[in-house]
Each structure stands twice: as C-alpha cells, then as structure tokens.
Write an enzyme that holds these catalytic residues in place. Structure first.
Site, PDB file in Angstrom:
ATOM      1  N   LYS A  71      -7.365  -1.967   1.665  1.00 23.39           N
ATOM      2  CA  LYS A  71      -5.926  -2.160   1.445  1.00 23.39           C
ATOM      3  C   LYS A  71      -5.448  -3.358   2.268  1.00 23.39           C
ATOM      4  O   LYS A  71      -5.946  -3.593   3.373  1.00 23.39           O
ATOM      5  CB  LYS A  71      -5.200  -0.870   1.865  1.00 23.39           C
ATOM      6  CG  LYS A  71      -3.724  -0.825   1.544  1.00 23.39           C
ATOM      7  CD  LYS A  71      -3.149   0.559   1.880  1.00 23.39           C
ATOM      8  CE  LYS A  71      -1.661   0.652   1.644  1.00 23.39           C
ATOM      9  NZ  LYS A  71      -1.098   1.971   1.941  1.00 23.39           N
ATOM     10  N   SER A 147       1.686   4.119  -1.572  1.00 22.25           N
ATOM     11  CA  SER A 147       1.625   2.685  -1.564  1.00 22.25           C
ATOM     12  C   SER A 147       0.209   2.122  -1.730  1.00 22.25           C
ATOM     13  O   SER A 147       0.057   0.924  -1.968  1.00 22.25           O
ATOM     14  CB  SER A 147       2.194   2.158  -0.229  1.00 22.25           C
ATOM     15  OG  SER A 147       1.391   2.631   0.846  1.00 22.25           O
ATOM     16  N   SER A 171       0.623   8.160   0.903  1.00 20.75           N
ATOM     17  CA  SER A 171       0.164   6.953   0.200  1.00 20.75           C
ATOM     18  C   SER A 171      -1.310   6.889  -0.141  1.00 20.75           C
ATOM     19  O   SER A 171      -1.737   5.960  -0.824  1.00 20.75           O
ATOM     20  CB  SER A 171       0.517   5.718   1.009  1.00 20.75           C
ATOM     21  OG  SER A 171       1.846   5.389   0.753  1.00 20.75           O
TER      22      SER A 171
END
Ligand code: GLN
Length: 486
Positions: A71, A147, A171
């Site tokens: 990420k 997210s 997330s």
C-alpha cells in the site's frame, strides 16, 4: 494454472521443487498488470518503473522471491511512497518500514509500484486518491472498498499474489470483503508500525490481504513481533500461525452480537449469507450464542473524534518544508503563507475535512467535551469486548453491512460513507484482531465477507475458525470475470 491464479503457498511448493523461477512469476504478474491496469487501477504509477524488480538471490529463502504488493502508505526505501496525496508527491523514503525489512529478509520481492488507496487512508472506497479511484474486479462500476482498495483489487484480479494494507477502522477487512479475498487486522502492537505513514497512531495496524487464510498466516509469521523502533509494539511471543490451520471448530464458543445483525442499514442478502455461514459452522461443531455489545452504537462517533484528532496532529508535519509538495515561491511570501499554500494545494477535500474536525475536537474549550469524552466511551467499548471474551473464544459478524457500492454513490455524503465501517471500527477502538473471509455472493455476484474477532493476541483462534470455514465452503476459489480481460 496461470501463476496469477495461485496462492503464495502453492507457488512456494513449486519453487521448492524447482518447477518455478522467481523471474517467471515476476514476468507473468507484470503482464497481468499491464493487461488489467486500465480497467481496475489497483496500482499507481504503472509504467514509471518495472512492476517487480528482483534485486537479490532468494533461492534459499523462505519466500523464494515471490512478489508482494505494498500500500502507498508503507515506506519502501528509494521507491515512491506518496499516500496517494499531492502533498507527498515525489516522496522517496530513505528507509524501509520494519515490515518491509522483515519481508525482504524472508526473501519476498517487494513490488516497486504501490497499490492505490484513499489519501492518507481516509476513506472506505479508494475514491479519495489523487490518482483517481480503483475499480472492483467483480463489477467495474463499483468501488473495491477502502482505504486499502488497491491492495484488495490487485489480489482479487490476479495482479498480485498477496499484498499489505493498513487498517485504522476497517481498511483491510472491508475492502477484502468487497473484493472476495482474505483480509487480516492483527492485534494492536502485534506488528510494527515503524515506517507506516501515520493516520491515527492509537488505531493503525499493518496486515496482509491474501487469496486464502493459509497465506495470511504465512505473512503474519514474518511480519509479527516486537520492534524497538515502534514503542507501541508489544513484547509478546510470536507463535507459528500456520500451526493453527486445523480444520476443527468442535466446541468453539462463538458469540453473535445482536447489534451487528438485525440493525438498521444491513442489506438482507448480506445478513442471509452470513446466517448460512453460521449454519455451516454450527454443523461443524461450533457453539453459538447471541450476546450484546451495548456500546456499539457509539463506535462511529467515538472513532471519528479520536481518529480525526490524531490525524490532525499527525498531518501537521506536512507543511511544504520537509516533505513533498513545495508550491512556487511568490515574492514577499511569509512562512505562514507558504505553509498555507502547500497545505491548501497538497491536501484533498477529505484530508482537509478531517484536519478541521480533529483540530476542533482538540481545541481549548472543546477538548473535554469531545476528545476526552470520546476516550472514556472508547474504554466502555473495549470493556464490552473484554466481558464477552470471558465466556467466548471469538465473535462473528458480517464485515460490512452492504456489498460493494457504486463509484460515486456515497462520495458526496461523508456521513453515509462513514457508516460503511460500522462493523469494523470497534475492533480498532478495542485493539483486538480480526479477519474477513469470503462467505458467499449476492444475487448480483458481489462478494460478501464474514468477520471473526478474538481477544488481544488470540490470532490463532481466528486463523483456526477462518481456515475451518474457508476449507468447508471454498468461496475463496471463485474468481471474478475480469480475470479473463485481455
Ligand atoms: N474508513 C475509515 C476511515 O475513513 C477507516 C479507514 C482506515 O481503516 N484506514 O477513517
């Protein structure tokens, strides 16, 4: 079977038998990314650098050069880490996050392009990215969740074998649920946060997003453990999580919190699908009982005070001086004007909203009424869990009240968006571990996730329950049609 359809443990077996070289895996993944990037946009900056660079000989290592996607908020030395925010455009960390060093030592190839995310991990849909939204591989009109939506979409669409995400309020688990993959949020303190660009330091945890439970256990074995660089990491022995992968839930005491079921806003198909999963686990010998977590209704308000307060403080370091964006200097510009221009141009709307909300909650005269009160209620939420875990081994709930929603459906209404984490946020407030495993599909073919929570450092119980369910139901073997995109 093409490499991108396989799990890490399946590929490792082949690599150990010398039937597969890391170069082949890297090549096939790159091809897959170039094919599907346009429609899914799971990664950012595709085309700027090679997707996977093999930099060391991993022949004798544990992970044998198998790539892992990261990420965009986890620091990787000399590879762009921008939190999908304009304010961090061009940021090249001079060091690796602890999880990255650990994965490198175990022989993983760290992918050099990062996965898309909501700016600074603020969101539930990956629409708040300065690179534009990612798309759900099961329905390209829909969000992959957020997210860590890029990480989940990459794993679900065969562009990554496995990925790392971060979970502050859901997330990892919510996008895993929306994309039909496995997402694991460790106990707070189990995995080092050193090198994770902070959103809310008392809630953030890094964890894996994988194709199955076995891969999640494998990654957790590598990234768990105390780290002197992170004062919040805990000195608690790390067990071999793969030893918990036994198909047996006989006698396991599982609590069903009533606040997570017949609640307002839950989609009936999601509720029915989770009930079928419960039935399956009952047949396998688990014992269920309905319980109450009475403070659940306060989780969202408490979270949005605590998380925004911490975010406003963490984001104060981005001022155009030390990192990222430095707007053009104007003549006779004061330092304050320079800060304002950098922050005004650098942060997106949601980041600005959170900075204002958090600053307000922490400001003189409001601190006691909002922040302090939120901390007190946070303790009540944690106490609810402690009480349940005296009599039960784990808690089972849907991961999200709805399946993946349409792109644009909630982006104009922040409150609606915030509600999509109503089932995941409490675990972060209480610091407990949780997983989302695929448990079926809606009639429209959208994945549904089952969430399993346990007490702090009881990761093993989660792995055992999730593995047993996964092996009996086999939902994880389903692949989205976008796998066929050419
Ligand atoms: N969706 C939640 C938020 O917007 C949680 C985000 C996260 O876990 N990073 O704050």
């Amino acid at each position: 079977m093409p490499i991108q359809n396989q799990t890490c443990h399946e590929l490792l077996k082949k690599a150990c038998d010398n039937k597969l070289q890391p170069e082949e895996i890297a090549e096939q993944l790159t091809e897959r990314i170039l094919q599907s990037h346009k429609s899914i946009k799971a990664f950012v900056r595709v085309g700027d650098t090679p997707c996977v660079k093999l930099t060391q000989d991993n022949t004798n290592s544990l992970l044998k050069g198998i790539p892992i996607a990261i990420k965009d908020n986890i620091c990787t030395k000399d590879a762009l880490t921008e939190c999908c925010s304009n304010i961090l455009k061009g940021f090249l960390p001079p060091y690796d996050a602890t999880v990255i060093s650990k994965l490198k030592s175990a022989g993983a190839a760290i992918m050099s392009i990062k996965t898309n995310m909501d700016e600074f991990a603020f969101g539930s849909s990956t629409e708040n990215s300065c690179f534009g939204p990612s798309h759900n591989p099961w329905d390209l009109q829909r969000v992959p969740g957020g997210s860590s939506g890029g990480s989940a979409a990459a794993v679900a669409s065969g562009q990554a074998i496995m990925a790392l995400g971060s979970d502050t309020g859901g997330s990892i688990r919510q996008p895993a649920s929306f994309c039909g993959v496995v997402g694991f949020k460790p106990t707070y303190g189990r995995v080092s946060r050193y090198g994770l660009i902070a959103f809310a330091s008392s809630l953030d945890q890094i964890g894996p997003i994988t194709r199955d439970v076995q891969d999640a256990a494998l990654i957790m074995n590598i990234i768990s453990g105390h780290d002197p660089m992170d004062a919040t990491s805990v000195e608690h022995p790390v067990t071999d999580y793969t030893k918990s992968l036994i198909s047996d839930v006989k006698g396991l005491r599982i609590a069903l919190p009533k606040e997570y079921f017949h609640s307002q806003g839950i989609d009936t198909e999601v509720e029915n699908t989770v009930h079928i999963a419960i039935k399956k686990l009952k047949e396998l010998g688990a014992k269920f009982q309905e319980v109450s977590l009475p403070h659940t209704k306060y989780a969202i308000p408490v979270y949005y005070i605590v998380a925004t307060a911490e975010a406003s403080s963490n984001l104060s370091r981005f001022d155009g001086v030390q990192y990222g964006l430095r707007p053009d200097q104007e003549k006779r510009q004061s330092i304050i004007e320079m800060f304002m221009r950098a922050r005004g141009q650098g942060f997106g709307e949601e980041a600005k909203r959170r900075i204002m909300l958090g600053t307000f909650a922490l400001s003189h005269g409001y601190y006691d009424a909002y922040y302090l009160r939120a901390l007190k209620v946070r303790t009540l939420i944690k106490n609810d869990f402690d009480k349940i875990f005296k009599d039960f081994d784990c808690i089972l709930t849907p991961t999200s009240p709805t399946p993946a929603f349409k792109i644009g459906e909630k982006s104009q209404d922040p409150l609606k968006m915030y509600l999509s984490d109503v089932y995941t946020i409490s675990a972060n407030l209480a610091g407990i571990p949780g997983i989302s495993v695929p448990c079926g599909f809606t009639q429209q073919g959208l994945p549904v996730g089952l969430q399993i929570l346990a007490k702090p450092f009881a990761e093993e119980i989660i792995f055992r329950a999730a593995y047993t369910y996964e092996q009996s139901a086999e939902w994880h073997l389903q692949k989205p049609n976008t796998f066929a995109i050419s």
